[in-house]
Design an enzyme around this catalytic site. Structure first.
Site, PDB file in Angstrom:
ATOM      1  N   LYS A  49      68.370  52.948  42.777  1.00 41.77           N
ATOM      2  CA  LYS A  49      67.495  52.465  41.586  1.00 41.77           C
ATOM      3  C   LYS A  49      66.619  53.764  41.026  1.00 41.77           C
ATOM      4  O   LYS A  49      66.147  53.719  39.872  1.00 41.77           O
ATOM      5  CB  LYS A  49      66.291  51.442  42.263  1.00 41.77           C
ATOM      6  CG  LYS A  49      66.750  50.385  42.726  1.00 41.77           C
ATOM      7  CD  LYS A  49      65.782  49.365  43.117  1.00 41.77           C
ATOM      8  CE  LYS A  49      66.128  48.207  44.011  1.00 41.77           C
ATOM      9  NZ  LYS A  49      65.254  47.702  44.796  1.00 41.77           N
ATOM     10  N   GLY A  50      66.706  54.561  41.781  1.00 42.58           N
ATOM     11  CA  GLY A  50      65.718  56.108  41.517  1.00 42.58           C
ATOM     12  C   GLY A  50      66.129  56.574  40.129  1.00 42.58           C
ATOM     13  O   GLY A  50      65.195  57.080  39.363  1.00 42.58           O
ATOM     14  N   GLU A 104      71.520  61.331  38.759  1.00 48.84           N
ATOM     15  CA  GLU A 104      70.509  61.432  40.103  1.00 48.84           C
ATOM     16  C   GLU A 104      69.092  61.699  39.657  1.00 48.84           C
ATOM     17  O   GLU A 104      68.702  62.538  38.888  1.00 48.84           O
ATOM     18  CB  GLU A 104      71.199  62.145  41.225  1.00 48.84           C
ATOM     19  CG  GLU A 104      72.110  61.477  41.797  1.00 48.84           C
ATOM     20  CD  GLU A 104      71.559  60.625  42.917  1.00 48.84           C
ATOM     21  OE1 GLU A 104      70.625  60.050  42.809  1.00 48.84           O
ATOM     22  OE2 GLU A 104      72.432  60.259  44.028  1.00 48.84           O
ATOM     23  N   ASP A 105      68.248  61.091  40.573  1.00 51.69           N
ATOM     24  CA  ASP A 105      66.830  61.523  40.449  1.00 51.69           C
ATOM     25  C   ASP A 105      66.450  62.522  41.385  1.00 51.69           C
ATOM     26  O   ASP A 105      65.909  63.493  40.829  1.00 51.69           O
ATOM     27  CB  ASP A 105      65.963  60.301  41.051  1.00 51.69           C
ATOM     28  CG  ASP A 105      66.265  59.709  42.232  1.00 51.69           C
ATOM     29  OD1 ASP A 105      67.701  59.863  42.771  1.00 51.69           O
ATOM     30  OD2 ASP A 105      65.627  58.841  42.768  1.00 51.69           O
ATOM     31  N   ASP A 108      68.666  65.303  47.854  1.00 48.80           N
ATOM     32  CA  ASP A 108      67.930  65.635  49.188  1.00 48.80           C
ATOM     33  C   ASP A 108      68.941  66.294  50.244  1.00 48.80           C
ATOM     34  O   ASP A 108      69.208  67.502  50.098  1.00 48.80           O
ATOM     35  CB  ASP A 108      67.337  64.180  49.835  1.00 48.80           C
ATOM     36  CG  ASP A 108      66.282  64.591  50.751  1.00 48.80           C
ATOM     37  OD1 ASP A 108      66.246  65.722  51.480  1.00 48.80           O
ATOM     38  OD2 ASP A 108      65.389  63.671  50.920  1.00 48.80           O
ATOM     39  N   PHE A 157      57.935  64.836  50.780  1.00 51.22           N
ATOM     40  CA  PHE A 157      58.318  63.612  50.258  1.00 51.22           C
ATOM     41  C   PHE A 157      57.502  63.334  48.758  1.00 51.22           C
ATOM     42  O   PHE A 157      56.426  63.337  48.648  1.00 51.22           O
ATOM     43  CB  PHE A 157      57.668  62.657  51.327  1.00 51.22           C
ATOM     44  CG  PHE A 157      58.570  61.217  51.122  1.00 51.22           C
ATOM     45  CD1 PHE A 157      59.599  60.803  51.651  1.00 51.22           C
ATOM     46  CD2 PHE A 157      57.889  60.193  50.243  1.00 51.22           C
ATOM     47  CE1 PHE A 157      60.238  59.693  51.419  1.00 51.22           C
ATOM     48  CE2 PHE A 157      58.506  59.077  49.791  1.00 51.22           C
ATOM     49  CZ  PHE A 157      59.547  58.725  50.570  1.00 51.22           C
ATOM     50  N   VAL A 158      58.500  63.050  47.757  1.00 53.08           N
ATOM     51  CA  VAL A 158      57.895  62.980  46.467  1.00 53.08           C
ATOM     52  C   VAL A 158      57.954  61.558  46.079  1.00 53.08           C
ATOM     53  O   VAL A 158      59.014  60.817  46.285  1.00 53.08           O
ATOM     54  CB  VAL A 158      58.596  64.032  45.491  1.00 53.08           C
ATOM     55  CG1 VAL A 158      58.024  65.325  45.817  1.00 53.08           C
ATOM     56  CG2 VAL A 158      60.064  64.085  45.493  1.00 53.08           C
ATOM     57  N   ASP A 164      60.657  56.682  44.838  1.00 50.40           N
ATOM     58  CA  ASP A 164      59.550  55.520  45.488  1.00 50.40           C
ATOM     59  C   ASP A 164      59.457  55.891  47.152  1.00 50.40           C
ATOM     60  O   ASP A 164      60.197  56.587  47.645  1.00 50.40           O
ATOM     61  CB  ASP A 164      60.106  54.027  45.312  1.00 50.40           C
ATOM     62  CG  ASP A 164      61.443  53.803  46.389  1.00 50.40           C
ATOM     63  OD1 ASP A 164      61.125  52.897  47.292  1.00 50.40           O
ATOM     64  OD2 ASP A 164      62.372  54.755  46.441  1.00 50.40           O
ATOM     65  N   ARG A 170      57.231  53.965  41.824  1.00 52.96           N
ATOM     66  CA  ARG A 170      58.495  54.180  40.872  1.00 52.96           C
ATOM     67  C   ARG A 170      58.122  54.347  39.568  1.00 52.96           C
ATOM     68  O   ARG A 170      58.650  55.124  38.669  1.00 52.96           O
ATOM     69  CB  ARG A 170      59.520  53.205  40.816  1.00 52.96           C
ATOM     70  CG  ARG A 170      60.392  53.372  42.151  1.00 52.96           C
ATOM     71  CD  ARG A 170      61.710  52.429  41.945  1.00 52.96           C
ATOM     72  NE  ARG A 170      62.319  51.982  43.046  1.00 52.96           N
ATOM     73  CZ  ARG A 170      63.172  52.653  43.820  1.00 52.96           C
ATOM     74  NH1 ARG A 170      63.469  53.670  43.311  1.00 52.96           N
ATOM     75  NH2 ARG A 170      63.670  52.119  44.816  1.00 52.96           N
TER      76      ARG A 170
END
Length: 184
Positions: A49-50, A104-105, A108, A157-158, A164, A170
């Protein structure tokens, strides 16, 4: 949602990128993509969903026709990647002979994305490239060749702009670091 509202609740410890910075960088990436794919049809594949916000704004910034499709994959358990990838929603589009740009958002560990690239390449596309708004170089466990990168960020962690924690944050217009007390 504006970041100030979340910061007042002490959920964000550090703002990273404003809405204006994000939009400016996406516009720059769009110019690169237009030049690289001139004269070729392009299929954007967003990873749900990102990537919804990135896909929407990047595709609207492109001054050319593109097709859009979506895929949902998961490898996360809480805040960490499990390394086991599951397809939750597959593409509706045949990739045979197509030029595919995965949107992609964030990248990682790279484990999910490397699996996704291999999966899509097995479907016979002319090419598969990656565009991401954020990349965490320190977190990479699997090398991934990313053609378009918005910003490199620290291994924190962003949230915001599609990213989210537990389906919250989000809809922030900016990106910030989530306070550890929220997810620990």
């Amino acid at each position: 949602m504006d970041t100030e509202r979340v910061e007042a609740d002490l959920d964000l410890t550090q703002p990273l990128f404003s809405e204006e910075q994000i939009q400016t960088r996406l516009a720059e990436m769009a110019r690169q993509i237009e030049a690289d794919y001139e004269g070729r049809d392009l299929l954007l594949v967003g990873v749900l969903k990102g990537a919804v916000m990135v896909m929407a704004d990047l595709s609207r910034e492109l001054d050319r026709h593109v097709e859009i499709d979506w895929m949902a994959v998961s490898s996360y358990a809480g805040t960490k990647s499990s390394g086991v990838v599951r397809i939750l929603k597959d593409l509706d589009t045949d990739l045979d002979g197509r030029h595919v740009l995965i949107v992609e958002d964030i990248i990682d560990t790279g484990l999910t994305l490397s699996w996704l690239v291999a999966n899509l390449k097995s479907r016979g596309p002319a090419s598969v490239e990656i565009a991401t708004l954020l990349r965490k170089p320190e977190a990479l466990e699997m090398p991934v060749d990313v053609k378009y990168v918005g910003f490199d960020i620290p291994n924190a962690f962003v949230v915001g702009y599609g990213l989210d924690y537990d389906e919250k944050y989000r809809n922030l217009r900016s990106i910030g670091t989530l306070a550890e007390h929220v997810y620990s």
